[in-house]
Design an enzyme around this catalytic site. Structure first.
Site, mmCIF file in Angstrom:
data_model
loop_
_atom_site.group_PDB
_atom_site.id
_atom_site.type_symbol
_atom_site.label_atom_id
_atom_site.label_comp_id
_atom_site.label_asym_id
_atom_site.label_seq_id
_atom_site.Cartn_x
_atom_site.Cartn_y
_atom_site.Cartn_z
ATOM 1 N N PRO A 169 39.159 33.225 46.433
ATOM 2 C CA PRO A 169 40.297 32.468 46.972
ATOM 3 C C PRO A 169 41.274 31.873 45.951
ATOM 4 O O PRO A 169 41.338 30.656 45.771
ATOM 5 C CB PRO A 169 39.614 31.363 47.784
ATOM 6 C CG PRO A 169 38.343 31.111 47.038
ATOM 7 C CD PRO A 169 37.900 32.470 46.558
ATOM 8 N N CYS A 170 42.059 32.727 45.319
ATOM 9 C CA CYS A 170 43.059 32.235 44.375
ATOM 10 C C CYS A 170 44.166 31.437 45.081
ATOM 11 O O CYS A 170 44.917 30.702 44.425
ATOM 12 C CB CYS A 170 43.662 33.384 43.567
ATOM 13 S SG CYS A 170 44.280 34.750 44.562
#
Length: 209
Positions: A169-170
């Protein structure tokens, strides 16, 4: 070797035949170990997503805005030309993405293959999985987490080139001032993902890298 898309004007009989031939091709490729990269395309609230995997695990999640045909060409160049559309190989990933977008899954549990990333970027990208659902870190916090507080810009680059967004989850990484920073899928997609996890999210507007 890439999977061809079914002609939308084909008759039902033609479509069935193409699907049968596709299944036979996939089975033969698997039996003879001729398949290095499997892919499928799924729908999502942030547009269609291309999912690609190797025998080691999920290697790519690509947004529609990245141009799926271009991504397949790049995978052929960087990984192997032996690519085939094989939806069943990615059933677990597709199911977990559906659960994530439905709000019932907060963490992904699928094998990953980060061979598209350098050693440093791989270190950053694996750290992304430790950011809690509904929470955000800053790029400077990420740099500190990997023990290199001066590498803020390099961390930003690693996030911007994350080959497996959403699963890693950037989108949960923001600038220190709370602005969005950059995102491979675009700022609208980044905002939508953050609001999915936290409806009260109201981060400041940002700009792409």
């Amino acid at each position: 070797m890439t999977g061809s898309r079914i002609n939308p004007t084909a008759t039902g009989e033609e479509t069935a035949l193409l699907e049968k031939l596709g299944n036979e091709l996939r089975a033969k490729a698997q039996a003879e170990e001729l398949l290095d990269v499997s892919y499928r395309i799924v729908d999502s609230p942030v547009g269609s997503l291309l999912l690609a995997s190797t025998p080691a695990g999920l290697v790519r999640v690509a947004f529609e805005t990245e141009d799926h045909d271009k991504i397949l060409e790049l995978l052929a160049q960087k990984l192997s030309p032996r690519i085939l559309k094989d939806p069943s190989r990615l059933d677990a990933v597709a199911r977990q993405l559906d659960e994530y977008f439905a709000g019932t899954r907060h963490n992904f549990d699928v094998p990953l293959d980060l061979k598209l990333s350098t050693a440093f970027r791989r270190q950053v990208q694996l750290e992304l999985g430790k950011i809690g659902y509904g929470h955000t870190w800053s790029y400077s916090q990420m740099a500190e987490r990997i023990g290199n507080p001066k590498a803020v810009r390099a961390v930003g680059s690693a996030c911007a080139t994350n080959p497996i967004p959403i699963v890693l989850p950037c989108h949960r990484v923001l600038r220190t001032d709370g602005s969005l920073g950059g995102y491979l899928g675009g700022l609208e997609a980044k905002t939508e993902l953050l609001k999915l996890e936290n409806p009260d999210f109201g981060g400041a507007p940002g700009t792409l890298f």
